[in-house]
Design an enzyme around this catalytic site. Structure first.
Site, mmCIF file in Angstrom:
data_model
loop_
_atom_site.group_PDB
_atom_site.id
_atom_site.type_symbol
_atom_site.label_atom_id
_atom_site.label_comp_id
_atom_site.label_asym_id
_atom_site.label_seq_id
_atom_site.Cartn_x
_atom_site.Cartn_y
_atom_site.Cartn_z
ATOM 1 C CG PHE A 15 86.343 9.718 51.708
ATOM 2 C CD1 PHE A 15 86.500 10.704 53.057
ATOM 3 C CD2 PHE A 15 86.455 7.934 52.501
ATOM 4 C CE1 PHE A 15 87.200 9.920 54.166
ATOM 5 C CE2 PHE A 15 86.688 7.408 53.993
ATOM 6 C CZ PHE A 15 86.962 8.592 54.771
ATOM 7 C CG ASP A 37 87.646 12.065 41.053
ATOM 8 O OD1 ASP A 37 87.889 12.020 42.007
ATOM 9 O OD2 ASP A 37 86.298 12.310 40.188
ATOM 10 C CB THR A 134 89.005 -2.738 49.534
ATOM 11 O OG1 THR A 134 88.334 -2.952 50.906
ATOM 12 C CG2 THR A 134 88.953 -3.851 48.393
ATOM 13 C CG ASP A 135 89.130 -4.987 54.811
ATOM 14 O OD1 ASP A 135 88.128 -4.790 53.743
ATOM 15 O OD2 ASP A 135 88.714 -4.759 56.326
ATOM 16 C CD GLU A 136 84.301 -4.274 51.169
ATOM 17 O OE1 GLU A 136 82.901 -5.079 50.307
ATOM 18 O OE2 GLU A 136 83.887 -3.107 51.976
ATOM 19 C CE1 TYR A 160 85.086 -1.120 45.585
ATOM 20 C CE2 TYR A 160 84.691 -3.059 47.555
ATOM 21 C CZ TYR A 160 85.617 -1.261 47.367
ATOM 22 O OH TYR A 160 87.000 -1.062 47.746
ATOM 23 C CB ALA A 162 84.599 -9.748 41.680
ATOM 24 C CE LYS A 164 89.882 -1.398 44.958
ATOM 25 N NZ LYS A 164 90.631 -0.158 44.979
ATOM 26 C CG LEU A 200 77.517 2.165 58.654
ATOM 27 C CD1 LEU A 200 75.454 2.068 58.834
ATOM 28 C CD2 LEU A 200 78.074 1.218 60.036
ATOM 29 N NE ARG A 224 81.692 -4.170 56.403
ATOM 30 C CZ ARG A 224 81.338 -4.726 56.725
ATOM 31 N NH1 ARG A 224 81.117 -6.034 57.287
ATOM 32 N NH2 ARG A 224 80.033 -5.399 55.729
ATOM 33 N N PRO A 293 72.169 -8.065 49.928
ATOM 34 C CG PRO A 293 70.970 -8.110 47.739
ATOM 35 C CD PRO A 293 71.835 -7.040 49.138
ATOM 36 C CG HIS A 295 75.660 -7.042 54.584
ATOM 37 N ND1 HIS A 295 74.875 -6.869 55.475
ATOM 38 C CD2 HIS A 295 77.042 -6.800 54.733
ATOM 39 C CE1 HIS A 295 75.445 -5.736 56.251
ATOM 40 N NE2 HIS A 295 76.651 -5.583 55.973
HETATM 41 P P1 NAD Z 1 84.919 7.469 47.097
HETATM 42 O O1 NAD Z 1 84.113 6.905 45.953
HETATM 43 O O2 NAD Z 1 84.764 8.518 47.573
HETATM 44 O O3 NAD Z 1 86.285 8.480 45.948
HETATM 45 C C1 NAD Z 1 86.637 7.815 44.568
HETATM 46 C C2 NAD Z 1 87.006 8.426 43.555
HETATM 47 O O4 NAD Z 1 86.900 8.058 42.503
HETATM 48 C C3 NAD Z 1 85.509 9.828 43.659
HETATM 49 O O5 NAD Z 1 86.201 10.567 43.381
HETATM 50 C C4 NAD Z 1 85.248 8.853 41.747
HETATM 51 O O6 NAD Z 1 85.055 9.719 40.791
HETATM 52 C C5 NAD Z 1 86.756 8.480 41.168
HETATM 53 N N1 NAD Z 1 86.720 7.804 39.524
HETATM 54 C C6 NAD Z 1 85.234 6.525 39.441
HETATM 55 N N2 NAD Z 1 86.018 6.642 38.547
HETATM 56 C C7 NAD Z 1 86.941 7.203 38.161
HETATM 57 C C8 NAD Z 1 87.304 7.770 36.307
HETATM 58 N N3 NAD Z 1 86.783 6.369 35.887
HETATM 59 N N4 NAD Z 1 88.337 8.606 36.204
HETATM 60 C C9 NAD Z 1 88.561 9.315 37.375
HETATM 61 N N5 NAD Z 1 88.202 8.751 38.396
HETATM 62 C C10 NAD Z 1 86.826 7.865 38.788
HETATM 63 O O7 NAD Z 1 85.782 6.140 47.412
HETATM 64 P P2 NAD Z 1 86.990 5.453 48.594
HETATM 65 O O8 NAD Z 1 86.814 6.356 49.732
HETATM 66 O O9 NAD Z 1 87.458 7.943 48.452
HETATM 67 O O10 NAD Z 1 88.083 4.972 47.482
HETATM 68 C C11 NAD Z 1 89.172 5.348 47.088
HETATM 69 C C12 NAD Z 1 90.230 3.848 47.099
HETATM 70 O O11 NAD Z 1 90.372 3.769 47.957
HETATM 71 C C13 NAD Z 1 89.340 3.296 46.428
HETATM 72 O O12 NAD Z 1 90.161 2.282 45.299
HETATM 73 C C14 NAD Z 1 88.781 1.957 47.124
HETATM 74 O O13 NAD Z 1 88.092 0.908 46.819
HETATM 75 C C15 NAD Z 1 89.621 2.248 48.343
HETATM 76 N N6 NAD Z 1 89.127 1.583 49.572
HETATM 77 C C16 NAD Z 1 88.576 2.309 50.174
HETATM 78 C C17 NAD Z 1 88.492 2.341 51.608
HETATM 79 C C18 NAD Z 1 87.413 2.844 52.353
HETATM 80 O O14 NAD Z 1 87.143 2.302 53.486
HETATM 81 N N7 NAD Z 1 86.580 4.050 51.965
HETATM 82 C C19 NAD Z 1 88.530 1.074 52.003
HETATM 83 C C20 NAD Z 1 90.165 1.156 51.577
HETATM 84 C C21 NAD Z 1 90.577 1.029 50.482
HETATM 85 O O1 DAU Z 2 86.166 -2.471 54.258
HETATM 86 C C1 DAU Z 2 86.857 -1.605 53.171
HETATM 87 C C2 DAU Z 2 85.435 -0.813 52.508
HETATM 88 O O2 DAU Z 2 84.757 -0.849 53.469
HETATM 89 C C3 DAU Z 2 86.166 -0.215 51.554
HETATM 90 O O3 DAU Z 2 86.597 -1.364 50.617
HETATM 91 C C4 DAU Z 2 84.277 0.306 50.120
HETATM 92 O O4 DAU Z 2 84.646 1.351 49.201
HETATM 93 C C5 DAU Z 2 83.637 1.137 51.971
HETATM 94 O O5 DAU Z 2 82.437 1.841 51.077
HETATM 95 C C6 DAU Z 2 83.258 0.131 52.648
HETATM 96 O O6 DAU Z 2 82.628 -0.639 52.461
HETATM 97 P P1 DAU Z 2 81.668 -1.206 53.602
HETATM 98 O O7 DAU Z 2 80.126 -1.985 53.134
HETATM 99 O O8 DAU Z 2 82.103 -1.916 55.206
HETATM 100 O O9 DAU Z 2 81.018 -0.198 53.949
HETATM 101 P P2 DAU Z 2 79.425 0.594 54.273
HETATM 102 O O10 DAU Z 2 79.812 1.881 54.834
HETATM 103 O O11 DAU Z 2 78.803 0.802 52.547
HETATM 104 O O12 DAU Z 2 78.923 -0.369 55.654
HETATM 105 C C7 DAU Z 2 79.411 -0.533 56.205
HETATM 106 C C8 DAU Z 2 78.403 -1.259 57.201
HETATM 107 O O13 DAU Z 2 77.176 -0.622 57.260
HETATM 108 C C9 DAU Z 2 78.438 -2.807 55.974
HETATM 109 O O14 DAU Z 2 78.036 -3.779 56.958
HETATM 110 C C10 DAU Z 2 76.966 -2.663 55.800
HETATM 111 C C11 DAU Z 2 75.574 -1.429 56.884
HETATM 112 N N1 DAU Z 2 75.185 -0.633 56.334
HETATM 113 C C12 DAU Z 2 75.313 0.436 55.364
HETATM 114 C C13 DAU Z 2 74.821 1.019 54.473
HETATM 115 C C14 DAU Z 2 75.214 2.232 53.578
HETATM 116 C C15 DAU Z 2 74.184 -0.747 57.076
HETATM 117 O O15 DAU Z 2 73.702 -0.919 57.755
HETATM 118 N N2 DAU Z 2 73.052 0.058 56.944
HETATM 119 C C16 DAU Z 2 72.929 1.433 55.757
HETATM 120 O O16 DAU Z 2 72.533 2.528 54.970
#
Ligand code: NAD
Ligand code: DAU
Length: 360
Positions: A15, A37, A134-136, A160, A162, A164, A200, A224, A293, A295
């Site tokens: 993404f 990738d 990530t902020d997590e 996840y 932990a 990161k 989500l 969030r 779990p 959460h």
């Molecule tokens: P995503 O899951 O959409 O993309 C991650 C990509 O990494 C995938 O395309 C996957 O195929 C690839 N990948 C996984 N294992 C691999 C490997 N062994 N070798 C090569 N590629 C591999 O996730 P995203 O949301 O695009 O997140 C990207 C980065 O940003 C992550 O490091 C995530 O922790 C960080 N991040 C995400 C968010 C968010 O809200 N989505 C927020 C803060 C930080």
């Molecule tokens: O904060 C940054 C993080 O945000 C990134 O590091 C992660 O990669 C990314 O997945 C995201 O984590 P969250 O767990 O916050 O995102 P998610 O979209 O899975 O869930 C957002 C919120 O919605 C969370 O409180 C859980 C809740 N949720 C999620 C799903 C998938 C639901 O209530 N129902 C659902 O089906």
């Protein structure tokens, strides 16, 4: 750093990776991008095809755990800027299969850092490595606690988070021990085009369009801090080009929102942009299911440092960004059809939601 940047984006079919590549190519006409990738899931092929990048982009299917392959890519393409995004990213998946998260996020980061260390030398002054996190890693916030900032202690609470956190520690340790030009960024929840519907926002749009229930975990009052992916990409570019080795920058949208409120906003947008045949509201599809779990209750990010030192500020408000995002998904029918047909995706829905009892 000098012009003529040759960038490596790991996780480039994900993404944020796809959005970052588009941002980089549009921002600097002298820049070229190699993305790698592993393409673990079928939907990523469809994403790459849909993104249709220009010739300044080269895609290589490779695993970051393969240090030899990573080193070769860095050498062959004379890479001078790395954005390391490749990771296992879904908290719910990490609860089901934690080991994959440690392998990819911790060991995989170690391998790409080792590859970078092995080629670092001749072009030292122009090289950068941006480790994207990530902020997590900071854990969960109390209702009235101040937002996370660069000084907040790490307290991850999911496999996840932990994994990161482990990766972040390695990146910072490599910067100090080997004097490498590494920066770390920690960002809040992103949303926007190309997010896979296990998260989500896209899951809610995906299910709503299929007339399926919208599963909200627990009471839905978790908060969030949503940031549009384009604003995250802008922050990553500024951190890499203006930040200094050893620095950390936090990015957040400053728009803390409860999950239930957010799902309600999506339903209202869908009611307007794709009214249901029966005239009812998509909000009627919302139902509460057993909570995740461990959460995390609340995330909020203080981005003052990025605003002050990098000149960064989010450009897209949540209401406007959600409208744009819903519009993108409404026009991405073929991409969604490819995902719906993906056996792996259907298996995941069965695994995560199959036995989950409805509450309230
Ligand atoms: P995503 O899951 O959409 O993309 C991650 C990509 O990494 C995938 O395309 C996957 O195929 C690839 N990948 C996984 N294992 C691999 C490997 N062994 N070798 C090569 N590629 C591999 O996730 P995203 O949301 O695009 O997140 C990207 C980065 O940003 C992550 O490091 C995530 O922790 C960080 N991040 C995400 C968010 C968010 O809200 N989505 C927020 C803060 C930080
Ligand atoms: O904060 C940054 C993080 O945000 C990134 O590091 C992660 O990669 C990314 O997945 C995201 O984590 P969250 O767990 O916050 O995102 P998610 O979209 O899975 O869930 C957002 C919120 O919605 C969370 O409180 C859980 C809740 N949720 C999620 C799903 C998938 C639901 O209530 N129902 C659902 O089906």
């Amino acid at each position: 750093m000098r012009d003529g940047r040759r960038v490596l984006v790991t996780g480039g079919a994900g993404f944020i990776g796809l959005n970052l590549i588009a941002y980089l190519l549009a921002t600097d006409p002298d820049l070229s991008v190699v993305s790698v990738d592993i393409l673990k899931y079928g939907w990523q092929q469809a994403s790459l095809a849909r993104a249709a990048f220009p010739s300044r982009h080269t895609f290589v299917q490779a695993d970051i755990l393969n240090q030899g392959a990573m080193t070769q890519i860095l050498k062959d393409h004379h890479i001078n800027l790395v954005f390391h995004l490749a990771a296992e990213t879904h908290v719910d998946r990490s609860i089901h299969s934690p080991e994959e998260f440690v392998q990819t996020n911790v060991v995989g980061t170690l391998r790409i850092l080792e590859a970078f260390r092995s080629v670092y030398g001749e072009r030292r002054e122009e090289m950068r490595f941006c480790h994207v996190s990530t902020d997590e890693v900071f854990g969960t916030l109390g209702q009235d606690a101040p937002a996370f900032d660069e000084e907040t202690c790490y307290a991850p609470r999911s496999p996840y988070a932990a994994s990161k956190a482990g990766a972040d520690h390695l990146a910072r340790a490599y910067q100090v021990t080997y004097d490498l030009p590494i920066l770390v960024t920690n960002c809040s929840n992103n949303y926007g085009p190309f997010q896979y519907p296990e998260k989500l926002i896209p899951l809610m749009i995906f299910n709503a369009l299929a007339g399926k229930p919208l599963p909200v975990y627990g009471d839905g009052k978790q908060k969030r801090d949503w940031l549009h992916v384009g604003d995250h990409c802008a922050g990553l570019w500024l951190a890499a080009t203006r930040g200094l080795p050893g620095e950390t920058h936090l990015f957040g949208g400053g728009e803390e929102t409860e999950n239930l409120t957010l799902v309600g906003m999506l339903c209202r947008l869908l009611d307007e942009m794709r009214p249901r045949d029966d005239g009812g509201s998509y909000a009627g599809l919302i139902y509460h299911v057993a909570d995740r779990p461990g959460h995390d209750r609340r995330y909020a990010v203080d981005s003052s440092k990025a605003r002050r030192d990098l000149g960064w500020a989010p450009q897209m408000g949540l209401e406007e960004g959600l409208r744009e995002t819903v519009g993108w998904y409404l026009n991405a029918g073929d991409w969604l059809v490819a995902i719906a047909a993906d056996g792996g995706f259907q298996d995941w829905l069965a695994t995560n939601y199959g036995g989950r009892e409805a509450t309230a």
